[in-house]
Scaffold this motif. Structure first.
Motif, PDB file in Angstrom:
ATOM      1  N   VAL A  75      13.884   9.811  -7.943  1.00  0.00           N
ATOM      2  CA  VAL A  75      12.730   8.948  -8.124  1.00  0.00           C
ATOM      3  C   VAL A  75      13.268   7.554  -8.456  1.00  0.00           C
ATOM      4  N   ALA A  76      13.038   6.604  -7.545  1.00  0.00           N
ATOM      5  CA  ALA A  76      13.497   5.227  -7.726  1.00  0.00           C
ATOM      6  C   ALA A  76      12.317   4.393  -8.180  1.00  0.00           C
ATOM      7  N   VAL A  77      12.464   3.749  -9.334  1.00  0.00           N
ATOM      8  CA  VAL A  77      11.366   2.993  -9.932  1.00  0.00           C
ATOM      9  C   VAL A  77      11.541   1.521  -9.611  1.00  0.00           C
ATOM     10  N   ALA A  78      10.567   0.965  -8.915  1.00  0.00           N
ATOM     11  CA  ALA A  78      10.630  -0.440  -8.515  1.00  0.00           C
ATOM     12  C   ALA A  78      10.361  -1.360  -9.701  1.00  0.00           C
ATOM     13  N   ALA A  79      10.880  -2.578  -9.613  1.00  0.00           N
ATOM     14  CA  ALA A  79      10.691  -3.561 -10.677  1.00  0.00           C
ATOM     15  C   ALA A  79       9.253  -4.052 -10.714  1.00  0.00           C
ATOM     16  N   THR A  80       8.833  -4.446 -11.901  1.00  0.00           N
ATOM     17  CA  THR A  80       7.501  -5.010 -12.089  1.00  0.00           C
ATOM     18  C   THR A  80       7.531  -5.969 -13.264  1.00  0.00           C
ATOM     19  N   PRO A  81       6.856  -7.106 -13.157  1.00  0.00           N
ATOM     20  CA  PRO A  81       6.771  -7.995 -14.324  1.00  0.00           C
ATOM     21  C   PRO A  81       5.760  -7.505 -15.349  1.00  0.00           C
TER      22      PRO A  81
ATOM     23  N   ALA B 206      14.795  15.880 -11.235  1.00  0.00           N
ATOM     24  CA  ALA B 206      15.012  14.692 -10.419  1.00  0.00           C
ATOM     25  C   ALA B 206      15.916  13.706 -11.144  1.00  0.00           C
ATOM     26  N   THR B 207      16.767  13.040 -10.387  1.00  0.00           N
ATOM     27  CA  THR B 207      17.503  11.896 -10.905  1.00  0.00           C
ATOM     28  C   THR B 207      16.565  10.697 -10.883  1.00  0.00           C
ATOM     29  N   LEU B 208      16.630   9.861 -11.911  1.00  0.00           N
ATOM     30  CA  LEU B 208      15.803   8.664 -11.987  1.00  0.00           C
ATOM     31  C   LEU B 208      16.681   7.434 -11.853  1.00  0.00           C
ATOM     32  N   LEU B 209      16.219   6.485 -11.055  1.00  0.00           N
ATOM     33  CA  LEU B 209      16.940   5.222 -10.869  1.00  0.00           C
ATOM     34  C   LEU B 209      15.942   4.092 -11.014  1.00  0.00           C
ATOM     35  N   ALA B 210      16.230   3.149 -11.908  1.00  0.00           N
ATOM     36  CA  ALA B 210      15.345   2.007 -12.123  1.00  0.00           C
ATOM     37  C   ALA B 210      16.044   0.733 -11.688  1.00  0.00           C
ATOM     38  N   VAL B 211      15.353  -0.065 -10.901  1.00  0.00           N
ATOM     39  CA  VAL B 211      15.873  -1.364 -10.497  1.00  0.00           C
ATOM     40  C   VAL B 211      15.286  -2.430 -11.408  1.00  0.00           C
ATOM     41  N   CYS B 212      16.152  -3.161 -12.065  1.00  0.00           N
ATOM     42  CA  CYS B 212      15.760  -4.289 -12.918  1.00  0.00           C
ATOM     43  C   CYS B 212      14.707  -3.852 -13.933  1.00  0.00           C
ATOM     44  N   SER B 213      13.553  -4.511 -13.953  1.00  0.00           N
ATOM     45  CA  SER B 213      12.540  -4.238 -14.978  1.00  0.00           C
ATOM     46  C   SER B 213      11.848  -2.899 -14.799  1.00  0.00           C
ATOM     47  N   GLY B 214      12.163  -2.158 -13.742  1.00  0.00           N
ATOM     48  CA  GLY B 214      11.678  -0.789 -13.639  1.00  0.00           C
ATOM     49  C   GLY B 214      12.121   0.061 -14.813  1.00  0.00           C
ATOM     50  N   ALA B 215      13.185  -0.382 -15.490  1.00  0.00           N
ATOM     51  CA  ALA B 215      13.668   0.348 -16.669  1.00  0.00           C
ATOM     52  C   ALA B 215      12.620   0.383 -17.775  1.00  0.00           C
ATOM     53  N   PHE B 216      11.701  -0.577 -17.793  1.00  0.00           N
ATOM     54  CA  PHE B 216      10.667  -0.583 -18.826  1.00  0.00           C
ATOM     55  C   PHE B 216       9.725   0.617 -18.667  1.00  0.00           C
ATOM     56  N   LEU B 217       9.499   1.070 -17.426  1.00  0.00           N
ATOM     57  CA  LEU B 217       8.683   2.273 -17.239  1.00  0.00           C
ATOM     58  C   LEU B 217       9.388   3.488 -17.827  1.00  0.00           C
ATOM     59  N   LEU B 218      10.700   3.588 -17.589  1.00  0.00           N
ATOM     60  CA  LEU B 218      11.450   4.718 -18.138  1.00  0.00           C
ATOM     61  C   LEU B 218      11.434   4.670 -19.667  1.00  0.00           C
TER      62      LEU B 218
ATOM     63  N   VAL C 227       0.846  -1.194   0.000  1.00  0.00           N
ATOM     64  CA  VAL C 227       0.000   0.000   0.000  1.00  0.00           C
ATOM     65  C   VAL C 227       0.885   1.249   0.000  1.00  0.00           C
ATOM     66  N   PRO C 228       0.926   2.012  -1.092  1.00  0.00           N
ATOM     67  CA  PRO C 228       1.729   3.238  -1.125  1.00  0.00           C
ATOM     68  C   PRO C 228       1.087   4.340  -0.282  1.00  0.00           C
ATOM     69  N   ALA C 229       1.936   5.072   0.414  1.00  0.00           N
ATOM     70  CA  ALA C 229       1.411   6.163   1.248  1.00  0.00           C
ATOM     71  C   ALA C 229       1.061   7.389   0.423  1.00  0.00           C
ATOM     72  N   TYR C 230       1.669   7.549  -0.730  1.00  0.00           N
ATOM     73  CA  TYR C 230       1.471   8.729  -1.572  1.00  0.00           C
ATOM     74  C   TYR C 230       0.959   8.319  -2.943  1.00  0.00           C
ATOM     75  N   GLY C 231       0.287   9.235  -3.587  1.00  0.00           N
ATOM     76  CA  GLY C 231      -0.051   9.081  -4.988  1.00  0.00           C
ATOM     77  C   GLY C 231       1.083   9.604  -5.851  1.00  0.00           C
ATOM     78  N   LEU C 232       0.794   9.859  -7.113  1.00  0.00           N
ATOM     79  CA  LEU C 232       1.834  10.317  -8.031  1.00  0.00           C
ATOM     80  C   LEU C 232       2.332  11.714  -7.685  1.00  0.00           C
ATOM     81  N   ASP C 233       1.563  12.466  -6.913  1.00  0.00           N
ATOM     82  CA  ASP C 233       2.038  13.784  -6.497  1.00  0.00           C
ATOM     83  C   ASP C 233       3.226  13.682  -5.555  1.00  0.00           C
ATOM     84  N   GLY C 234       3.460  12.484  -4.992  1.00  0.00           N
ATOM     85  CA  GLY C 234       4.613  12.292  -4.122  1.00  0.00           C
ATOM     86  C   GLY C 234       5.942  12.385  -4.839  1.00  0.00           C
ATOM     87  N   LEU C 235       5.900  12.284  -6.183  1.00  0.00           N
ATOM     88  CA  LEU C 235       7.141  12.406  -6.952  1.00  0.00           C
ATOM     89  C   LEU C 235       7.594  13.854  -7.052  1.00  0.00           C
TER      90      LEU C 235
END
Length: 318
Positions: free
Chosen positions: A74-80, A100-112, A60-68
């Motif tokens: 901004v660290a993007v979590a992996a997702t299948p 903002a600097t963007l950092l993607a972990v594993c498949s989070g790169a697909f969002l970028l 459950v995320p505490a923030y919506g997209l306004d939290g960015l």
């Protein structure tokens, strides 16, 4: 300066990879001398549970997209998943445009990539997803070998452990080595693995599809410290040299020499991790003949020197 981090998650979330971001940036370590970091977990809708790829578990995320908004990182979590809410992609574009600097972990790169933020830029992703990334986003310059790529304002990483490496690299870059080392000690991980180090892909011994090659390959491994010529191996397989070479490439994807060199490097990795043998002794055991030759081939295959590899894995195990 790294003062605020927003972790963006879209479902289904890869929970372990998301947890690595939380571990590096989301735990209060001020008592250990780590500067405070404003850490926010963000999703498409605040308070709305996100499914994970682990059955029965939700996040459950505490923030919506306004939290960015206003986050230094901004660290993007992996997702299948591969279908992303357009509002999440737009939020990533706005955050990047705002500095903002963007950092993607594993498949989070697909969002970028889906947001167009990796067009004509270098990146990496878990080696299992590299071809999919190339096929889906042909403008992205994918390096499937390395642990992470630091392209300034965008950092991408390979699988789980490489995500930790990328996060600690960013901490070191922004907050210094002492802070990164403190976090690494608490996590009991190696404080630094260079991004250019290869993803340590397991390369199993290929099983020949024909009765002729499988025994020869097993014999090569049993006599890995010995010199081998294609002519000798072809005779053992009862084939002509040309036929043997062609069949070997067809069944393993590489030449006999390259295959044997890779198997020797893999054996050297195991010996460097598990024994106190000197570099020269490891080289002799693996069939390289000299420490210099081992260093040459080891760096070509793994991306770091045998000494650096041994120090990293000893430190990680201590």
């Amino acid at each position: 300066m790294l003062r605020s981090v927003a972790m963006l998650m879209v479902g289904p979330v890869a929970p372990f990879e998301a947890a690595t971001i939380c571990e590096v940036f989301g735990i209060d370590r001020t008592e250990d001398g780590v500067p405070p970091i404003d850490f926010r977990t963000c999703g498409p809708v605040a308070g709305e549970p996100l499914p994970t790829r682990t059955g029965g578990l939700q996040i459950v995320p505490a923030y919506g997209l306004d939290g960015l908004e206003g986050a230094d990182l901004v660290a993007v979590a992996a997702t299948p998943g591969r279908e992303f809410p357009e509002e999440a992609l737009a939020a990533l574009r706005r955050a990047h445009a705002a500095g903002a600097t963007l950092l993607a972990v594993c498949s989070g790169a697909f969002l970028l990539a889906a947001a167009g933020l990796l067009d004509d830029r270098p990146c990496t992703v878990h080696w299992m997803h590299a071809e999919e990334m190339r096929r889906t986003y042909p403008r992205v310059r994918v390096d499937p070998d390395v642990l992470y790529v630091d392209d300034g304002d965008i950092i991408t990483s390979a699988g789980t452990a490489a995500g930790i490496d990328a996060c600690l690299h960013l901490v070191r870059r922004e907050l210094g080595s002492a802070v990164a080392n403190t976090i690494a000690r608490r996590m009991v991980v190696a404080p630094q693995r260079e991004g250019g180090q290869r993803q340590f892909i397991t390369m199993p011994v290929p099983t020949g599809r024909s009765d002729g090659l499988a025994p020869v390959m097993e014999w090569m491994l049993d006599h890995i410290a010995e010199d081998h010529t294609v002519a000798e191996l072809a005779r053992r397989a009862a084939m002509s040299e040309r036929t043997f070479a062609r069949r070997f490439v067809a069944e393993t994807g590489t030449t006999p020499h390259r295959w044997l060199t890779t198997q020797r490097v893999l054996l050297a990795q195991r010996l460097l991790e598990a024994t106190d043998l000197s570099i020269d002794a490891v080289a002799a055991r693996c069939g390289f003949g000299s420490g210099a030759l081992l260093r040459h081939h080891f760096r070509n295959v793994v991306g770091v020197s045998p000494g650096d590899f041994r120090r990293t894995f000893r430190l990680a195990a201590s």
